[in-house]
Design a protein around this motif. Sequence first.
Motif, mmCIF file in Angstrom:
data_model
loop_
_atom_site.group_PDB
_atom_site.id
_atom_site.type_symbol
_atom_site.label_atom_id
_atom_site.label_comp_id
_atom_site.label_asym_id
_atom_site.label_seq_id
_atom_site.Cartn_x
_atom_site.Cartn_y
_atom_site.Cartn_z
ATOM 1 N N ARG A 5 0.834 -1.084 -0.067
ATOM 2 C CA ARG A 5 -0.050 -0.073 0.051
ATOM 3 C C ARG A 5 0.896 1.276 -0.147
ATOM 4 O O ARG A 5 0.586 2.220 -0.749
ATOM 5 C CB ARG A 5 -0.810 -0.095 1.257
ATOM 6 C CG ARG A 5 -1.629 1.244 1.333
ATOM 7 C CD ARG A 5 -2.797 1.188 2.053
ATOM 8 N NE ARG A 5 -3.405 2.589 2.091
ATOM 9 C CZ ARG A 5 -4.734 2.796 2.628
ATOM 10 N NH1 ARG A 5 -5.344 1.735 3.186
ATOM 11 N NH2 ARG A 5 -5.111 3.939 2.824
ATOM 12 N N MET A 8 1.854 2.338 -3.382
ATOM 13 C CA MET A 8 0.695 2.748 -4.137
ATOM 14 C C MET A 8 0.292 4.115 -3.616
ATOM 15 O O MET A 8 0.221 5.078 -4.628
ATOM 16 C CB MET A 8 -0.324 1.573 -3.946
ATOM 17 C CG MET A 8 -1.378 1.805 -5.248
ATOM 18 S SD MET A 8 -0.523 1.403 -6.695
ATOM 19 C CE MET A 8 -1.807 1.912 -7.626
ATOM 20 N N GLU A 72 1.415 -3.081 5.022
ATOM 21 C CA GLU A 72 -0.021 -3.209 4.575
ATOM 22 C C GLU A 72 0.044 -3.525 3.039
ATOM 23 O O GLU A 72 0.807 -2.777 2.465
ATOM 24 C CB GLU A 72 -0.792 -2.247 4.821
ATOM 25 C CG GLU A 72 -2.277 -2.448 4.806
ATOM 26 C CD GLU A 72 -3.197 -1.492 4.863
ATOM 27 O OE1 GLU A 72 -4.224 -1.120 4.344
ATOM 28 O OE2 GLU A 72 -3.048 -0.475 5.845
ATOM 29 N N PHE A 74 -1.482 -3.495 -0.664
ATOM 30 C CA PHE A 74 -2.585 -3.126 -1.580
ATOM 31 C C PHE A 74 -3.376 -3.919 -2.573
ATOM 32 O O PHE A 74 -4.942 -3.850 -2.223
ATOM 33 C CB PHE A 74 -1.870 -1.900 -2.507
ATOM 34 C CG PHE A 74 -2.866 -1.176 -3.486
ATOM 35 C CD1 PHE A 74 -3.588 -0.105 -2.930
ATOM 36 C CD2 PHE A 74 -2.772 -1.659 -4.792
ATOM 37 C CE1 PHE A 74 -4.490 0.447 -3.809
ATOM 38 C CE2 PHE A 74 -3.756 -1.096 -5.631
ATOM 39 C CZ PHE A 74 -4.554 0.108 -5.411
ATOM 40 N N ILE A 75 -2.726 -4.880 -3.074
ATOM 41 C CA ILE A 75 -3.233 -5.942 -3.568
ATOM 42 C C ILE A 75 -2.501 -7.092 -3.694
ATOM 43 O O ILE A 75 -1.340 -6.924 -3.980
ATOM 44 C CB ILE A 75 -3.696 -5.389 -4.927
ATOM 45 C CG1 ILE A 75 -4.744 -6.393 -5.659
ATOM 46 C CG2 ILE A 75 -2.509 -5.232 -6.152
ATOM 47 C CD1 ILE A 75 -5.378 -5.584 -7.056
ATOM 48 N N GLN A 79 -6.102 -11.478 -5.626
ATOM 49 C CA GLN A 79 -7.209 -9.994 -6.088
ATOM 50 C C GLN A 79 -6.694 -9.440 -7.424
ATOM 51 O O GLN A 79 -7.698 -9.135 -8.125
ATOM 52 C CB GLN A 79 -6.784 -9.091 -4.993
ATOM 53 C CG GLN A 79 -7.548 -9.552 -3.589
ATOM 54 C CD GLN A 79 -7.126 -8.119 -2.694
ATOM 55 O OE1 GLN A 79 -6.109 -7.810 -2.553
ATOM 56 N NE2 GLN A 79 -8.049 -8.384 -1.619
ATOM 57 N N ARG A 82 -8.243 -11.794 -10.026
ATOM 58 C CA ARG A 82 -9.766 -11.655 -10.160
ATOM 59 C C ARG A 82 -10.216 -10.091 -10.983
ATOM 60 O O ARG A 82 -10.969 -9.989 -11.814
ATOM 61 C CB ARG A 82 -10.476 -11.503 -8.667
ATOM 62 C CG ARG A 82 -10.457 -12.748 -8.097
ATOM 63 C CD ARG A 82 -11.801 -12.547 -7.019
ATOM 64 N NE ARG A 82 -11.481 -13.694 -6.066
ATOM 65 C CZ ARG A 82 -10.748 -13.225 -4.664
ATOM 66 N NH1 ARG A 82 -10.650 -12.054 -4.255
ATOM 67 N NH2 ARG A 82 -10.734 -14.095 -3.722
ATOM 68 N N LEU A 83 -9.291 -9.046 -10.410
ATOM 69 C CA LEU A 83 -9.679 -7.730 -10.930
ATOM 70 C C LEU A 83 -9.378 -7.683 -12.505
ATOM 71 O O LEU A 83 -10.238 -7.325 -13.285
ATOM 72 C CB LEU A 83 -8.794 -6.905 -10.440
ATOM 73 C CG LEU A 83 -9.281 -5.271 -10.412
ATOM 74 C CD1 LEU A 83 -10.499 -5.260 -9.512
ATOM 75 C CD2 LEU A 83 -8.053 -4.512 -9.715
ATOM 76 N N PHE A 86 -11.798 -9.410 -14.577
ATOM 77 C CA PHE A 86 -13.071 -8.508 -14.927
ATOM 78 C C PHE A 86 -12.755 -7.247 -15.733
ATOM 79 O O PHE A 86 -13.541 -6.978 -16.688
ATOM 80 C CB PHE A 86 -13.505 -8.087 -13.690
ATOM 81 C CG PHE A 86 -14.908 -7.537 -13.488
ATOM 82 C CD1 PHE A 86 -15.849 -8.315 -13.470
ATOM 83 C CD2 PHE A 86 -15.136 -6.366 -13.638
ATOM 84 C CE1 PHE A 86 -17.315 -7.720 -13.376
ATOM 85 C CE2 PHE A 86 -16.396 -5.677 -13.488
ATOM 86 C CZ PHE A 86 -17.554 -6.417 -13.449
ATOM 87 N N LEU A 87 -11.567 -6.678 -15.443
ATOM 88 C CA LEU A 87 -11.364 -5.600 -16.294
ATOM 89 C C LEU A 87 -10.996 -5.866 -17.789
ATOM 90 O O LEU A 87 -11.668 -4.930 -18.560
ATOM 91 C CB LEU A 87 -10.010 -4.992 -15.609
ATOM 92 C CG LEU A 87 -10.097 -3.785 -14.749
ATOM 93 C CD1 LEU A 87 -8.853 -3.154 -14.307
ATOM 94 C CD2 LEU A 87 -10.782 -2.505 -15.675
ATOM 95 N N MET A 90 -14.215 -6.176 -19.767
ATOM 96 C CA MET A 90 -14.637 -4.742 -19.747
ATOM 97 C C MET A 90 -14.209 -3.923 -20.816
ATOM 98 O O MET A 90 -14.966 -3.027 -21.744
ATOM 99 C CB MET A 90 -14.799 -4.053 -18.338
ATOM 100 C CG MET A 90 -15.571 -3.017 -18.303
ATOM 101 S SD MET A 90 -16.173 -2.777 -16.447
ATOM 102 C CE MET A 90 -14.410 -1.878 -15.893
ATOM 103 N N GLN A 117 -16.826 -17.240 -17.576
ATOM 104 C CA GLN A 117 -16.782 -17.142 -16.310
ATOM 105 C C GLN A 117 -17.696 -17.785 -15.552
ATOM 106 O O GLN A 117 -17.544 -18.200 -14.339
ATOM 107 C CB GLN A 117 -16.358 -15.666 -16.219
ATOM 108 C CG GLN A 117 -15.178 -15.086 -16.553
ATOM 109 C CD GLN A 117 -14.748 -13.629 -16.384
ATOM 110 O OE1 GLN A 117 -15.584 -13.089 -15.786
ATOM 111 N NE2 GLN A 117 -13.740 -13.222 -16.860
ATOM 112 N N GLY A 118 -18.899 -17.719 -15.971
ATOM 113 C CA GLY A 118 -20.163 -18.094 -15.268
ATOM 114 C C GLY A 118 -20.373 -19.485 -15.388
ATOM 115 O O GLY A 118 -21.141 -20.231 -14.799
#
Lengths: 160, 504
Positions: A5, A8, A72, A74-75, A79, A82-83, A86-87, A90, A117-118
């Motif tokens: 984090r 970032m 800490e 950030f990603i 994650q 997954r991101l 999706f991106l 899109m 994906q589904g």
Amino acid sequence: MVIKRIHMEVLVACLLALAGVAVAGGSLELGVGWTDSGPDAGYFPFYVGLLLAIAGFANAIWTVILHRGETEIFIDSEQARRLLSFLLPMTAFVIVTLLLGLYVGAALYLFYVAWRQGKYNPFWAAGLGIGFAISLFVVFDTLFKVPLLKGPLEAYLKIY
Amino acid sequence: MENFGLLMEGFQVAITPTHLAIMVIGVMLGLVVGVLPGLGAPNGVSLLIPLTFTMDPVSAIILLASMYWGALFGGSTTSILFNIPGEPSSVATTFDGYPMAQKGQSTRALTLAFMSAGIGALVGVVVITLLSTWAAGFALRFGAPEYFSVYFLAFCAFIGMGSSAPLKTIISLLVGLALSTVGMDTITGTLRLTYGLNELMGGVSFLVVVIGLFGIGEILMTVQDGLHFRGVASRIDLRDVFRTIAELPRYWATLLRSSAIGVWMGITPGGPTAASFMSYGVARQWSRPGEPFGKGRPEGIVAPETADHSAGTCAMLPMLALGVPSSATAAVMMGGLMIWGLTPGPMLFATKPDFVWGLIASMYISNIVAVVLVMATVPLFAALLRIPFAVIGPVIVAICFVGAYTVSNATFDLWLVLLFGVIGYVFSKLSYPLAPLVLAMVLGHKAENSFHQSMILSDGSLDVFWSNPLVGSIMTLALLLVIVPQVVKLIGRLRSRGTLRSVH
């Protein structure tokens, strides 16, 4: 691949500061002084940009001073995966939409995501995509008379 | 009692079959938007605005406002049943709402939430009814420097009273202001900050930015954590409903306190989210000893819900009377008003009384409509959340892009939505607040114009902002709002050093 984090935070603060520099720089060309009819066109954006640059760099320095060495996350890689999954579809949706229109773009996008994906049956997924595109058409083009972006398919079918 | 007469006229505007139907539709759409993660109130209202261009402004604002109320209610449903806040402002409801639902008392939790939300909203509307004429009359004395000082006050209140780090709020505000200056300058007629891109000549629409930041950004947040709906039973038992309503008067103190907090945070730009957290915190401190909070304590549901809704409704007061919205959704609605050719502010009360009072009257009715509808449709919307994400996710995304395209039929806006979606995601993860950005975008032009005019009045001297007691006290108050919390925080920080996460 894990991004911390703190890295970032500093990166984003610096990018925002650079955006501030760009705004202030762009305003300089317009004139940031005082004319007979009041402040010049660049006056307001120049100071906004300047303040943004200062605030951005201050935030970067502040973060480094106060939180150096913190771990800490950030990603994490899960994650990020997954991101991206999706991106990427899109982004593809936007590109396809620009080429083929919103209806075809949306139908293909829904079909692809539901199918890959589904894990739906491709026929079911295709039905879903087409059904969604048709309902968009009914709501926007027919009911509200707000035409959406059309492409070659609609031209071929003579739907305007 | 002048307001009462005006309110009655407002009811005549609001109670027509068309407007009642619009309220029902608005509330239902709002519930959908509130229930689905990724679609929130600001974003939902933005998506709807292009469809209202052809509508009569009174009907249009009733539709948008009803959607807002619906979204506020919908957010609570998912908080309680799924532990997923549908709206940022219903996060605090999950603390006690979900545990209570887990104990098998979901009807009780939902009834408590909806009834106290309804009460909070009604308190908010009553405050608006009582204060609006006075506030508008007060604002009629405003000149350019006073207006600038009020905008300045709004910005400062975000910095001082928001829950994010002040520096990040400042950055968010400045980004919004910078975005608002892109395109044709209305005063000098020159093109600004287009960097040679023809697409930027018309400026960046705040609607597109809101759809990106709140819509795509929020759904990216949802995606990164993977979506786990662990819903609890969602059947509504009518006997439980009435038993809970009978139980409600017991929490009168919490209700009163939370409404007051909500009203205050709604009128000043604290917003519903801050109000609900604050109210929860206060309730935890002040409530009589009993069950611990966080395990399904009734006050833990009543407090955030009441404050959330009274803040949400009260946010309309400064928007209508001063032209300064105090929440992201109110900012979007105000942008809508300007698109319909209305100027929010004191003159609106003089020139369009039917619009203002029709809206205020509709707020009474649609909040009651919302309580009834939300109760009746809980099972329906709980089912909506059981649709797999691989279907509902792309549908939400596609609707966001369609909505952004309808704003001005520009394909360039699709790229902007994508860009602002990523920015919204990064901002949320790094706890940069998004509401100030939207507020600054909507107010940017007006702030710049009033600053410009003040500067002309004073020949470039900043003294004009302290030239009379009214503007001087607003400016001083604004500066105090920024400085005082920082001093308090500094003293606190000298005692203990926090981590990145704990610094708010």
